[in-house]
Scaffold this motif. Structure first.
Motif, PDB file in Angstrom:
ATOM      1  N   THR A  70     -14.612  -6.157 -11.170  1.00 52.69           N
ATOM      2  CA  THR A  70     -15.195  -5.054 -10.386  1.00 52.69           C
ATOM      3  C   THR A  70     -14.294  -4.589  -9.244  1.00 52.69           C
ATOM      4  N   VAL A  71     -13.067  -5.101  -9.192  1.00 55.07           N
ATOM      5  CA  VAL A  71     -12.140  -4.739  -8.108  1.00 55.07           C
ATOM      6  C   VAL A  71     -11.723  -3.273  -8.215  1.00 55.07           C
ATOM      7  N   GLN A  72     -11.752  -2.571  -7.084  1.00 56.92           N
ATOM      8  CA  GLN A  72     -11.379  -1.153  -7.049  1.00 56.92           C
ATOM      9  C   GLN A  72     -10.036  -0.915  -6.367  1.00 56.92           C
ATOM     10  N   TYR A  73      -9.667  -1.834  -5.480  1.00 56.21           N
ATOM     11  CA  TYR A  73      -8.403  -1.685  -4.748  1.00 56.21           C
ATOM     12  C   TYR A  73      -7.621  -2.994  -4.768  1.00 56.21           C
ATOM     13  N   TRP A  74      -6.335  -2.852  -4.924  1.00 55.79           N
ATOM     14  CA  TRP A  74      -5.427  -4.000  -4.882  1.00 55.79           C
ATOM     15  C   TRP A  74      -4.421  -3.714  -3.768  1.00 55.79           C
ATOM     16  N   VAL A  75      -4.459  -4.510  -2.701  1.00 55.69           N
ATOM     17  CA  VAL A  75      -3.587  -4.258  -1.545  1.00 55.69           C
ATOM     18  C   VAL A  75      -2.572  -5.389  -1.359  1.00 55.69           C
ATOM     19  N   ASN A  76      -1.566  -5.096  -0.543  1.00 47.37           N
ATOM     20  CA  ASN A  76      -0.502  -6.067  -0.240  1.00 47.37           C
ATOM     21  C   ASN A  76       0.174  -6.566  -1.522  1.00 47.37           C
ATOM     22  N   ALA A  77       0.341  -5.641  -2.471  1.00 46.75           N
ATOM     23  CA  ALA A  77       0.959  -5.993  -3.754  1.00 46.75           C
ATOM     24  C   ALA A  77       2.485  -5.970  -3.632  1.00 46.75           C
ATOM     25  N   GLY A  78       2.997  -6.727  -2.677  1.00 42.80           N
ATOM     26  CA  GLY A  78       4.447  -6.843  -2.501  1.00 42.80           C
ATOM     27  C   GLY A  78       5.085  -5.555  -2.021  1.00 42.80           C
ATOM     28  N   ASN A  79       6.387  -5.456  -2.247  1.00 46.51           N
ATOM     29  CA  ASN A  79       7.126  -4.258  -1.821  1.00 46.51           C
ATOM     30  C   ASN A  79       7.708  -3.516  -3.029  1.00 46.51           C
ATOM     31  N   HIS A  80       6.957  -3.514  -4.106  1.00 42.89           N
ATOM     32  CA  HIS A  80       7.378  -2.813  -5.318  1.00 42.89           C
ATOM     33  C   HIS A  80       7.384  -1.300  -5.080  1.00 42.89           C
ATOM     34  N   THR A  81       8.213  -0.604  -5.839  1.00 46.39           N
ATOM     35  CA  THR A  81       8.309   0.851  -5.688  1.00 46.39           C
ATOM     36  C   THR A  81       7.404   1.588  -6.668  1.00 46.39           C
ATOM     37  N   GLU A  88       7.614  -1.001 -12.165  1.00 44.44           N
ATOM     38  CA  GLU A  88       8.447  -2.095 -11.656  1.00 44.44           C
ATOM     39  C   GLU A  88       7.644  -3.390 -11.616  1.00 44.44           C
ATOM     40  N   MET A  89       6.375  -3.289 -11.241  1.00 46.31           N
ATOM     41  CA  MET A  89       5.514  -4.473 -11.209  1.00 46.31           C
ATOM     42  C   MET A  89       5.368  -5.077 -12.602  1.00 46.31           C
ATOM     43  N   LEU A  90       5.187  -4.216 -13.601  1.00 41.84           N
ATOM     44  CA  LEU A  90       5.019  -4.690 -14.980  1.00 41.84           C
ATOM     45  C   LEU A  90       6.265  -5.390 -15.502  1.00 41.84           C
ATOM     46  N   LYS A  91       7.422  -4.898 -15.094  1.00 42.01           N
ATOM     47  CA  LYS A  91       8.672  -5.541 -15.519  1.00 42.01           C
ATOM     48  C   LYS A  91       8.734  -6.969 -14.992  1.00 42.01           C
ATOM     49  N   GLY A  92       8.231  -7.143 -13.772  1.00 45.51           N
ATOM     50  CA  GLY A  92       8.232  -8.479 -13.166  1.00 45.51           C
ATOM     51  C   GLY A  92       7.162  -9.374 -13.750  1.00 45.51           C
ATOM     52  N   ASN A  93       6.011  -8.777 -14.119  1.00 51.74           N
ATOM     53  CA  ASN A  93       4.904  -9.557 -14.658  1.00 51.74           C
ATOM     54  C   ASN A  93       4.029  -8.678 -15.555  1.00 51.74           C
ATOM     55  N   PRO A  94       4.233  -8.726 -16.879  1.00 51.85           N
ATOM     56  CA  PRO A  94       3.467  -7.904 -17.818  1.00 51.85           C
ATOM     57  C   PRO A  94       1.960  -8.164 -17.779  1.00 51.85           C
ATOM     58  N   PHE A  95       1.550  -9.335 -17.291  1.00 53.31           N
ATOM     59  CA  PHE A  95       0.127  -9.662 -17.232  1.00 53.31           C
ATOM     60  C   PHE A  95      -0.652  -8.717 -16.309  1.00 53.31           C
ATOM     61  N   TYR A  96       0.014  -8.139 -15.307  1.00 53.04           N
ATOM     62  CA  TYR A  96      -0.669  -7.235 -14.387  1.00 53.04           C
ATOM     63  C   TYR A  96      -1.377  -6.109 -15.135  1.00 53.04           C
ATOM     64  N   GLY A  97      -0.778  -5.670 -16.245  1.00 52.02           N
ATOM     65  CA  GLY A  97      -1.344  -4.569 -17.018  1.00 52.02           C
ATOM     66  C   GLY A  97      -2.720  -4.873 -17.592  1.00 52.02           C
ATOM     67  N   LYS A  98      -3.098  -6.148 -17.664  1.00 55.84           N
ATOM     68  CA  LYS A  98      -4.403  -6.534 -18.194  1.00 55.84           C
ATOM     69  C   LYS A  98      -5.519  -6.363 -17.165  1.00 55.84           C
ATOM     70  N   LEU A  99      -5.148  -6.206 -15.889  1.00 56.11           N
ATOM     71  CA  LEU A  99      -6.151  -6.052 -14.834  1.00 56.11           C
ATOM     72  C   LEU A  99      -6.682  -4.626 -14.827  1.00 56.11           C
ATOM     73  N   GLU A 100      -7.998  -4.501 -14.792  1.00 55.82           N
ATOM     74  CA  GLU A 100      -8.604  -3.164 -14.797  1.00 55.82           C
ATOM     75  C   GLU A 100      -8.208  -2.364 -13.567  1.00 55.82           C
ATOM     76  N   VAL A 101      -8.068  -3.039 -12.421  1.00 58.99           N
ATOM     77  CA  VAL A 101      -7.679  -2.330 -11.201  1.00 58.99           C
ATOM     78  C   VAL A 101      -6.286  -1.736 -11.331  1.00 58.99           C
ATOM     79  N   PHE A 102      -5.445  -2.344 -12.163  1.00 61.45           N
ATOM     80  CA  PHE A 102      -4.082  -1.842 -12.335  1.00 61.45           C
ATOM     81  C   PHE A 102      -4.077  -0.485 -13.027  1.00 61.45           C
ATOM     82  N   SER A 103      -4.973  -0.303 -13.988  1.00 58.24           N
ATOM     83  CA  SER A 103      -4.994   0.957 -14.741  1.00 58.24           C
ATOM     84  C   SER A 103      -6.027   1.965 -14.236  1.00 58.24           C
TER      85      SER A 103
END
Length: 348
Positions: free
Chosen positions: A264-275, A279-294
């Motif tokens: 049920t997360v709507q916002y993801w904050v302090n997600a590093g200093n990615h541009t 770029e985040m997906l390249k570092g960790n493909p699992f992020y794409g599975k999070l609903e908040v990511f998409s």
């Protein structure tokens, strides 16, 4: 008769002692549970964590200081006291343009890094004081500086979990650097802004659910429920996924554990200093599975970043009002329609 006089005298002494104790306790300026100071008989006494200091008259205010931690530069910059700095470590992590200008002019010296300080150079600069966070593995370095008559002051502002208490360290820097009045004015201004913003956030009609930080290797380091970040999220009238946790330190979880909590997360904050999200997906493909990511919104802390230097960890340490304003803008944009983010940046 003599007994009555003796009893009256004893009673008067006891009352005086109690009164003196109350006055003495009231003299302490309490920044937080970790930091207090007071002036007594011309001596400035300081309690910082497990360390105590007595600065006799004439020793303060300091005129020549060395900073071993970039985060402390934020307090000096806010007080416009950069001209008092004669040495810094790891200048590549310092954001302040004024400090970099003084480095180029040779008025501030580079004295090494946290991997290896140039102790002889620090000694040759003859600073009035060296400010640093305490790191046990550097005990020999600290002792060598002390043996050469250099005052080493340990301040652990990074351990403070309440935003305004971290801001309040500016009052101590003001006291030590002869900027007492300026520091008081700055703190009151920031405190007033913070309080107003916190009250404004309560007017929001929604209370979004928030995820914070990111993974390093196979571990997700989430802020504990009583940490600096969690307090900001709460003050911005949002609901952190670990709001019921009581830790003042990071909580480690696997991706699977975070995934289970993030539906049920709507916002993801302090997600590093990615541009970008890519770029985040390249570092960790699992992020794409999070609903908040998409479907939600993701924010990094690279709104004010220059190469290795990030002002979120410098002026942001002091300007808690601006950090809170960023979070409110993210969670409740309708409350601050004209405001542009200072330290945060939405990832596309």
């Amino acid at each position: 008769m003599k007994l009555r006089i003796l009893l009256l005298f004893t009673f008067w002494i006891l009352i005086s002692c109690k009164r003196e104790q109350k006055i003495s306790a009231a003299d302490w300026v309490s920044i937080s549970d970790r930091l207090q100071y007071k002036e007594h008989n011309g001596v400035l006494q300081l309690k910082s964590g497990n360390f105590t200091y007595d600065f006799k008259a004439g020793k303060v205010p300091f005129k020549r200081i060395v900073l071993l931690n970039a985060s402390m530069a934020g307090y000096i910059t806010e007080l416009e006291a950069e001209n008092l700095i004669i040495g810094v470590s790891s200048p590549e992590y310092i954001y302040s343009e004024k400090i970099h200008s003084l480095l180029k002019q040779g008025r501030i010296q580079n004295i090494g890094s946290e991997q290896k300080y140039e102790v002889e150079k620090i000694i040759s600069l003859k600073p009035d004081a060296v400010f640093t966070n305490y790191i046990a593995s550097f005990d020999n370095t600290y002792q060598l500086l002390k043996n050469n008559g250099i005052q080493v002051i340990f301040l652990d502002e990074f351990m403070e979990q309440k935003p305004l208490e971290k801001t309040a360290y500016i009052k101590l820097f003001g006291k030590l650097l002869g900027k007492d009045r300026e520091a008081g004015v700055k703190y009151q201004e920031i405190q007033k802004n913070y309080t107003k913003l916190k009250q404004m956030a309560l007017k929001a009609k929604t209370k979004p659910i928030v995820l914070a930080n990111e993974m390093y290797g196979d571990v997700w380091y989430l802020p504990g429920g009583k940490t600096y970040t969690a307090n900001y999220i709460s003050d911005a009238n949002a609901e952190y996924i670990l709001k019921n946790n009581q830790d003042e330190k990071a909580v480690t979880m696997s991706f699977e554990e975070v995934f289970a909590k993030s539906g049920t997360v709507q916002y993801w904050v302090n997600a590093g200093n990615h541009t970008s999200k890519q770029e985040m997906l390249k570092g960790n493909p699992f992020y794409g599975k999070l609903e908040v990511f998409s479907k939600g919104k993701v924010y990094g802390i690279n709104g004010k970043e220059k190469q290795k230097a990030n002002d979120f960890f410098e002026s942001g340490v002091v300007r808690s009002d601006l950090v809170l304003k960023d979070y409110i803008k993210i969670f409740h944009p309708e409350l601050l329609p004209e405001y542009q983010l200072t330290y945060m940046k939405e990832l596309q």
